[in-house]
Design a protein around this motif. Structure first.
Motif, PDB file in Angstrom:
ATOM      1  N   ILE A  90       0.852  -1.183   0.000  1.00  0.00           N
ATOM      2  CA  ILE A  90       0.000   0.000   0.000  1.00  0.00           C
ATOM      3  C   ILE A  90       0.895   1.243   0.000  1.00  0.00           C
ATOM      4  CG2 ILE A  90      -1.725   1.320   1.313  1.00  0.00           C
ATOM      5  CD1 ILE A  90      -2.833  -1.352   0.463  1.00  0.00           C
ATOM      6  N   GLU A  91       0.583   2.200  -0.846  1.00  0.00           N
ATOM      7  CA  GLU A  91       1.305   3.470  -0.815  1.00  0.00           C
ATOM      8  C   GLU A  91       0.853   4.171   0.470  1.00  0.00           C
ATOM      9  OE1 GLU A  91       2.859   6.867  -0.663  1.00  0.00           O
ATOM     10  OE2 GLU A  91       0.738   7.094  -1.064  1.00  0.00           O
ATOM     11  N   PHE A  92       1.785   4.371   1.407  1.00  0.00           N
ATOM     12  CA  PHE A  92       1.447   4.897   2.725  1.00  0.00           C
ATOM     13  C   PHE A  92       2.311   6.106   3.091  1.00  0.00           C
ATOM     14  CE2 PHE A  92      -0.059   4.320   7.146  1.00  0.00           C
ATOM     15  CZ  PHE A  92      -1.365   3.927   6.883  1.00  0.00           C
ATOM     16  N   SER A  93       2.793   6.812   2.091  1.00  0.00           N
ATOM     17  CA  SER A  93       3.633   8.001   2.293  1.00  0.00           C
ATOM     18  C   SER A  93       4.829   7.710   3.200  1.00  0.00           C
ATOM     19  CB  SER A  93       2.802   9.159   2.878  1.00  0.00           C
ATOM     20  OG  SER A  93       1.685   9.429   2.086  1.00  0.00           O
ATOM     21  N   SER A  94       5.463   6.585   2.948  1.00  0.00           N
ATOM     22  CA  SER A  94       6.610   6.170   3.751  1.00  0.00           C
ATOM     23  C   SER A  94       7.819   7.052   3.497  1.00  0.00           C
ATOM     24  CB  SER A  94       6.979   4.716   3.437  1.00  0.00           C
ATOM     25  OG  SER A  94       5.917   3.864   3.760  1.00  0.00           O
TER      26      SER A  94
END
Length: 154
Positions: A90-94
């Motif tokens: 998931i793109e999670f603004s890591s």
């Protein structure tokens, strides 16, 4: 031992392990729903609001495929840790701009009344443990909570 602290905190989890959501907001909704199903004193909406408000301040996506959504809630007495897997990422603004696969969700008491395990201690332990490549890779392919606990034990 990879992390006795994490293993002991996760051991009571009875929520489904896998996340089906495909984006950040839906992941937070799904996590909130799953936890509310086992924590009858917590409403899905209050978990969602707490996690979302924290996420709005700064992303809880760390790096190496790990995210640590967390919040403090009035109805929580002892710090709780839940583990979820998103095999598709998931793109999670890591911090490293990579997708998150491993979600460690911390719910802590807003007003602790007795000694408790701080969420900062848990986050530090998660980060330290996830730096171990073999642990992180094994967790990403775990098929059950029992397997997750074995990995954290070993």
């Amino acid at each position: 031992m990879a992390s006795e602290l994490l293993r002991n905190l996760i051991k009571e989890q009875s929520t489904p392990l896998y996340l089906e959501a495909r984006n950040k907001e839906d992941v937070i909704k799904e996590i909130s729903f799953k936890i509310s199903q086992v924590k009858k004193n917590l409403k899905e909406e209050e978990i969602f609001i707490g996690l979302s408000e924290r996420e709005a301040k700064a992303s809880t996506g760390v790096d190496l495929g790990v995210a640590i959504p967390h919040t403090s809630l009035n109805k929580i007495v002892d710090t709780e840790l839940y583990f979820f897997l998103a095999p598709h990422g998931i793109e999670f603004s890591s911090l490293d701009s990579e997708p998150s696969y491993l979600f460690f969700v911390i719910l802590s008491p807003k007003n602790p009344k007795k000694p408790y395990i701080s969420s900062l201690k848990i986050m530090a332990d998660i980060c330290r443990t996830m730096r171990i490549d073999r642990v992180r890779f094994k967790l990403k392919s775990a098929k059950s909570l029992a397997e997750v606990l074995q990995i954290l034990e070993g």
